[in-house]
Scaffold this active site. Structure first.
Site, short mmCIF file in Angstrom:
data_model
loop_
_atom_site.label_atom_id
_atom_site.label_comp_id
_atom_site.label_asym_id
_atom_site.label_seq_id
_atom_site.Cartn_x
_atom_site.Cartn_y
_atom_site.Cartn_z
N GLU A 367 -17.02 -17.03 -34.73
CA GLU A 367 -18.21 -16.60 -33.95
C GLU A 367 -18.45 -15.10 -34.06
O GLU A 367 -18.88 -14.45 -33.11
CB GLU A 367 -18.09 -17.07 -32.50
CG GLU A 367 -18.04 -18.59 -32.44
CD GLU A 367 -18.27 -19.16 -31.07
OE1 GLU A 367 -18.99 -18.54 -30.29
OE2 GLU A 367 -17.71 -20.24 -30.82
N THR A 369 -16.65 -11.70 -36.40
CA THR A 369 -15.38 -10.95 -36.34
C THR A 369 -15.51 -9.74 -35.42
O THR A 369 -16.62 -9.38 -35.00
CB THR A 369 -15.00 -10.44 -37.75
OG1 THR A 369 -16.03 -9.54 -38.19
CG2 THR A 369 -14.84 -11.58 -38.75
C1 LIG Z 1 -10.15 -21.65 -37.55
C2 LIG Z 1 -11.55 -21.25 -37.90
C3 LIG Z 1 -12.61 -21.94 -37.33
C4 LIG Z 1 -13.92 -21.62 -37.70
N1 LIG Z 1 -14.96 -22.36 -37.17
C5 LIG Z 1 -16.21 -22.17 -37.65
C6 LIG Z 1 -17.30 -23.06 -37.27
O1 LIG Z 1 -17.14 -23.95 -36.43
N2 LIG Z 1 -18.49 -22.89 -37.86
C7 LIG Z 1 -18.73 -21.92 -38.79
O2 LIG Z 1 -19.83 -21.83 -39.31
N3 LIG Z 1 -17.74 -21.04 -39.16
C8 LIG Z 1 -16.50 -21.15 -38.62
N4 LIG Z 1 -15.48 -20.32 -39.03
C9 LIG Z 1 -15.75 -19.27 -39.98
C10 LIG Z 1 -15.82 -17.88 -39.34
O3 LIG Z 1 -16.93 -17.80 -38.47
C11 LIG Z 1 -15.86 -16.85 -40.47
O4 LIG Z 1 -14.60 -16.86 -41.12
C12 LIG Z 1 -16.18 -15.46 -39.94
O5 LIG Z 1 -17.50 -15.40 -39.50
C13 LIG Z 1 -15.99 -14.39 -41.04
O6 LIG Z 1 -16.62 -14.74 -42.21
P1 LIG Z 1 -15.85 -14.68 -43.60
O7 LIG Z 1 -14.56 -15.37 -43.42
O8 LIG Z 1 -16.78 -15.16 -44.67
O9 LIG Z 1 -15.52 -13.15 -43.83
P2 LIG Z 1 -16.46 -12.01 -44.49
O10 LIG Z 1 -17.84 -12.08 -43.92
O11 LIG Z 1 -16.34 -12.12 -45.96
O12 LIG Z 1 -15.73 -10.73 -43.95
C14 LIG Z 1 -14.47 -10.28 -44.45
C15 LIG Z 1 -14.05 -9.05 -43.68
O13 LIG Z 1 -15.06 -8.02 -43.79
C16 LIG Z 1 -15.51 -7.60 -42.51
N5 LIG Z 1 -16.94 -7.29 -42.56
C17 LIG Z 1 -17.91 -8.11 -43.02
N6 LIG Z 1 -19.12 -7.48 -42.93
C18 LIG Z 1 -18.88 -6.26 -42.41
C19 LIG Z 1 -19.71 -5.15 -42.06
N7 LIG Z 1 -21.02 -5.19 -42.25
N8 LIG Z 1 -19.13 -4.05 -41.54
C20 LIG Z 1 -17.77 -4.00 -41.34
N9 LIG Z 1 -16.95 -5.02 -41.66
C21 LIG Z 1 -17.48 -6.13 -42.16
C22 LIG Z 1 -15.22 -8.78 -41.59
O14 LIG Z 1 -15.06 -8.37 -40.26
C23 LIG Z 1 -13.92 -9.34 -42.18
O15 LIG Z 1 -12.83 -8.63 -41.66
C24 LIG Z 1 -14.17 -20.58 -38.62
C25 LIG Z 1 -13.10 -19.85 -39.16
C26 LIG Z 1 -11.80 -20.18 -38.82
C27 LIG Z 1 -10.67 -19.39 -39.43
#
Ligand SMILES: Cc1cc2nc3c(=O)[nH]c(=O)nc-3n(C[C@H](O)[C@H](O)[C@H](O)COP(=O)(O)OP(=O)(O)OC[C@H]3O[C@@H](n4cnc5c(N)ncnc54)[C@H](O)[C@@H]3O)c2cc1C
Length: 390
Positions: A367, A369
């Protein structure tokens, strides 16, 4: 005036939940170590446990306007275990989206199902405007194609709210949400994800291959792509103003469990924690422990404030992000701090502290990071647009 004083009935409900939580805790290690198994919808003990407690909990959440008591109930549940409950909740994140953005007819029809929410894709997480899953209108149907990962409640859910783009060139404005029922041809549950923490929680990957759904399944019903603004995107994003304090609550329940366990162990070891004493008169372990408790209280207060604003119907966009960002960091500091204080007891699989340390990590990920929450907070405080600060 803000008043978080609980009524006698609320206290009774929360005490009863602790009892339930202790039962759930007995199963926590098994389902952590057997990730492929699903905790049952009801634990065997549920039949002996008075169901009026659950009914009371539900009624109290509604009577009190909802959010404040709901966050405390969520904390009480995860204090036992994040994934194992005496009785499982039957709504998912998709149900919150339906409530926030669905038409009355959609709410009536889909509200009875457990709905997951699928936004994240390989290559698209923090910035949902990059969604690649497509929705193409073909007569009276939408045809959905794409891949979604890490969908919470993804295996159990009876349906899902899927984010897809009508037109990638339109960016955010082109993104819409669609209601899709399990069993629809072309909707494939690819696998259950393997994770660091909340391992028993059911998190799935989905594939949509020429999945045809009725035209009326577009959430909110508005097919138009506006020339300016974010279209339907903003409506669904509002979901998070309600759910982010809940995510904070889920993490804080586990952090509280870690603190309670550590306090007991410190006392057993003869460490006296004098809350009315000066910090320099305390043993180092007690002083550090009090710092961790203060971190917990601060995070809990930001959570309660965000929930309280929601109950009053006031905007809480920034406060919801503050509560999630604060809790996301606090729960990590607290569980890590507890491990540092207890040494071998903290990392031993004989106890649950090492599990809580793994389980709380999710608070700062899904939801939005911690980094994304801090960006929302900065934008609000500085009155910047998304384009000015991203
Ligand atoms: C157990 C679990 C349950 C989940 N449940 C759901 C769900 O029900 N539905 C759903 O849709 N998703 C779900 N997710 C996914 C989760 O919402 C995403 O993993 C999260 O939003 C981060 O996206 P990403 O993993 O693609 O990381 P990325 O977007 O690739 O980010 C990688 C890193 O870069 C940082 N970052 C990214 N952009 C910026 C910025 N502009 N400035 C500074 N830092 C930045 C992030 O904070 C992170 O540390 C779930 C994930 C897990 C692990």
């Amino acid at each position: 005036m803000i008043d978080f004083e609980l009524s006698k009935n609320d206290k009774k409900v929360l005490d009863a939940l602790r009892e339930e939580s202790l039962i759930a805790r007995k199963y926590a290690r098994f389902y952590d170590e057997n990730e492929h198994e699903f905790p049952p919808q009801q634990l065997p003990e549920a039949k002996d446990h008075p169901s009026f407690i659950r009914q009371m909990a539900d009624r109290t959440a509604e009577d009190s306007g909802g959010s404040v008591m709901s966050t405390l109930i969520a904390m009480g549940s995860t204090w036992g275990d994040y994934s194992v409950r005496l009785r499982r909740q039957e709504s998912g994140l998709g149900n919150s989206a339906l409530k926030a953005a669905g038409t009355p007819e959609q709410i009536e029809k889909w509200g009875k199902l457990t709905l997951a929410m699928a936004i994240t894709e390989p290559g698209c997480g923090s910035d949902p405007s990059q969604v690649r899953t497509t929705a193409v209108l073909d007569g009276d149907h939408w045809v959905i194609n794409g891949e979604k990962i890490f969908v919470t409640t993804g295996c159990r859910a009876e349906g899902v709210v899927v984010w897809a783009t009508l037109d990638r060139a339109a960016g955010r404005a082109g993104i819409k949400s669609f209601l899709i029922e399990k069993g629809t041809p072309g909707f494939i549950v690819a696998h259950k994800e393997k994770k660091l923490g909340i391992r028993a929680d059911d998190t799935a990957a989905y594939v949509f291959e020429d999945c045809r759904i009725p035209r009326g399944n577009l959430l909110g019903g508005n097919e138009e792509i506006p020339k300016e603004g974010s279209g339907g995107f903003r409506g669904v994003m509002k979901t998070f103003n309600m759910t982010r304090p809940m995510v904070a609550a889920l993490g804080l329940g586990m952090a509280e469990a870690a603190l309670d366990f550590t306090r007991d162990k410190l006392r057993e070891a003869g460490v006296e924690i004098a809350y009315d004493g000066h910090i320099i008169t305390q043993p180092a372990a007690a002083a550090r422990f009090i710092e961790l408790e203060a971190e917990f209280e601060a995070a809990k207060l930001t959570m309660l404030r965000a929930a309280w604003l929601s109950d009053k119907g006031e905007p809480n966009n920034m406060e919801a992000s503050v509560s999630k960002a604060k809790a996301g960091t606090a729960v990590r500091v607290i569980t890590q701090g507890c491990i540092a204080l207890l040494g071998p007891l903290g990392v031993s699989r004989e106890h649950l502290l090492e599990k809580w340390f793994r389980d709380v990590r999710i608070t700062d990920i899904y939801e939005g990071t911690g980094e994304i929450q801090r960006m929302i907070i900065a934008r609000t405080l500085l009155d910047y647009t998304r384009d000015e600060l991203n």
